[in-house]
Design an enzyme around this catalytic site. Structure first.
Site, PDB file in Angstrom:
ATOM      1  N   ARG A  81     -28.011  21.767 -24.267  1.00  0.00           N
ATOM      2  CA  ARG A  81     -26.967  22.770 -23.771  1.00  0.00           C
ATOM      3  C   ARG A  81     -25.680  22.149 -23.246  1.00  0.00           C
ATOM      4  NH1 ARG A  81     -29.057  25.491 -26.461  1.00  0.00           N
ATOM      5  NH2 ARG A  81     -30.328  27.478 -26.193  1.00  0.00           N
ATOM      6  N   ARG A 133      -0.155  28.444 -17.753  1.00  0.00           N
ATOM      7  CA  ARG A 133      -1.707  27.981 -17.967  1.00  0.00           C
ATOM      8  C   ARG A 133      -1.448  27.286 -19.446  1.00  0.00           C
ATOM      9  NH1 ARG A 133      -3.899  26.545 -13.166  1.00  0.00           N
ATOM     10  NH2 ARG A 133      -4.102  28.546 -11.783  1.00  0.00           N
ATOM     11  N   ALA A 136      -4.603  30.567  -5.752  1.00  0.00           N
ATOM     12  CA  ALA A 136      -5.968  30.045  -5.766  1.00  0.00           C
ATOM     13  C   ALA A 136      -5.827  28.577  -5.908  1.00  0.00           C
ATOM     14  CB  ALA A 136      -6.704  30.654  -6.979  1.00  0.00           C
ATOM     15  N   LEU A 175      -8.395  24.346  -6.300  1.00  0.00           N
ATOM     16  CA  LEU A 175      -9.719  24.000  -6.213  1.00  0.00           C
ATOM     17  C   LEU A 175     -10.176  23.565  -4.950  1.00  0.00           C
ATOM     18  CD1 LEU A 175      -8.855  21.164  -9.224  1.00  0.00           C
ATOM     19  CD2 LEU A 175      -9.786  23.421  -9.279  1.00  0.00           C
ATOM     20  N   GLU A 202      -4.383  27.112   0.371  1.00  0.00           N
ATOM     21  CA  GLU A 202      -3.849  27.711  -0.747  1.00  0.00           C
ATOM     22  C   GLU A 202      -2.886  28.894  -0.579  1.00  0.00           C
ATOM     23  OE1 GLU A 202      -3.914  26.173  -3.695  1.00  0.00           O
ATOM     24  OE2 GLU A 202      -5.212  24.789  -3.235  1.00  0.00           O
ATOM     25  N   GLU A 236       0.738  28.029  -2.061  1.00  0.00           N
ATOM     26  CA  GLU A 236       1.252  28.851  -3.312  1.00  0.00           C
ATOM     27  C   GLU A 236       2.025  30.015  -2.911  1.00  0.00           C
ATOM     28  OE1 GLU A 236      -1.614  29.593  -6.294  1.00  0.00           O
ATOM     29  OE2 GLU A 236      -2.100  27.668  -6.570  1.00  0.00           O
ATOM     30  N   PRO A 242     -19.986  31.842 -17.285  1.00  0.00           N
ATOM     31  CA  PRO A 242     -21.249  31.004 -17.060  1.00  0.00           C
ATOM     32  C   PRO A 242     -22.172  30.642 -18.613  1.00  0.00           C
ATOM     33  CG  PRO A 242     -21.381  33.431 -16.708  1.00  0.00           C
ATOM     34  CD  PRO A 242     -20.146  33.201 -16.841  1.00  0.00           C
ATOM     35  N   GLY A 243     -21.360  31.079 -19.492  1.00  0.00           N
ATOM     36  CA  GLY A 243     -21.832  30.867 -20.735  1.00  0.00           C
ATOM     37  C   GLY A 243     -21.439  29.528 -21.246  1.00  0.00           C
ATOM     38  N   GLU A 288     -18.414  26.946 -13.011  1.00  0.00           N
ATOM     39  CA  GLU A 288     -17.275  27.034 -12.325  1.00  0.00           C
ATOM     40  C   GLU A 288     -17.709  28.645 -11.117  1.00  0.00           C
ATOM     41  OE1 GLU A 288     -12.733  27.794 -11.613  1.00  0.00           O
ATOM     42  OE2 GLU A 288     -13.642  28.374 -13.530  1.00  0.00           O
ATOM     43  N   GLU A 338       3.106  24.108 -10.816  1.00  0.00           N
ATOM     44  CA  GLU A 338       3.303  24.937  -9.595  1.00  0.00           C
ATOM     45  C   GLU A 338       4.720  25.045  -9.090  1.00  0.00           C
ATOM     46  OE1 GLU A 338       0.380  23.612  -6.623  1.00  0.00           O
ATOM     47  OE2 GLU A 338      -1.101  24.334  -7.700  1.00  0.00           O
TER      48      GLU A 338
END
Length: 200
Positions: free
Chosen positions: A38, A65, A77, A79, A94, A98, A116-117, A121, A146
């Site tokens: 996997r 993005r 948002a 990390l 954040e 931002e 989740p596939g 994260e 940013e």
């Protein structure tokens, strides 16, 4: 977890390691006695903030993005990349960096596995209220993508409509505005304390 199988990891090979994520291949036991490889992304994690004013408007961010190749509607948002920093503190940071905002109240809104596939994260979303502007002298100097962030206040119901029309496609932003509208309609009762442990 449904079923009795434990999905034990027999081996892990790291294919790539970067600042934000790594890519690994796990050899995993499967039900019935087999094994399978996997491939997935291991991510540092993230937080997001739904800034909501007393007038019912929510702040949305416009940010480029590169994997998508366009500017998306998002929430403030970032990390989880400061060792030992609680997620609520990361969210407040954040919000300052931002959106140039501070908040008097921060509540846990929802936890979200973004994809989740193929990735582990997790983004923890907070609802920020009691907002005020960061003084000009204390504003964060943004760089790279940013540096071109723009923000817009829209009524929360308008943001929900934007999500349902496909204008907001960022998963965290969609989940955040929908969840914020739901808890608003339930007089904020579903909100949890900002420091609530993650459900495992």
């Amino acid at each position: 977890m449904t079923g009795a199988h434990a999905y034990a990891v027999l081996d892990r090979v790291e294919r790539f390691s970067g600042r934000v994520f790594s890519v690994v291949t796990d050899r995993v036991t499967m039900p019935g006695g087999g094994q399978a490889d996997r491939d997935y992304v291991r991510h540092v994690g993230a937080v997001g903030v739904v800034p909501l004013r007393d007038d019912g408007s929510v702040l949305l961010v416009r940010q480029y993005r590169h994997p998508i190749g366009k500017v998306l509607w998002e929430l403030p948002a970032g990390l989880v990349d400061v060792a030992g920093e609680p997620p609520a503190d990361t969210a407040a940071r954040e919000l300052r960096e931002e959106a140039d905002l501070r908040c008097e109240r921060l509540d846990l809104l929802v936890d979200l596995h973004t994809s989740p596939g193929f990735s582990d994260e997790l983004i923890r979303l907070f609802l920020a209220r009691g907002l005020s502007a960061v003084p000009d002298a204390e504003r964060f100097e943004r760089s790279d993508e940013e540096a071109e962030i723009t923000v817009e206040w829209v009524p929360l119901d308008t943001a929900v409509a934007m999500a349902l029309r496909g204008e907001i496609t960022n998963a965290a932003a969609v989940a955040g505005v929908l969840a914020a509208a739901r808890v608003r309609d339930e007089d904020w009762r579903p909100l949890r304390a900002a420091g609530t442990p993650l459900v495992r």
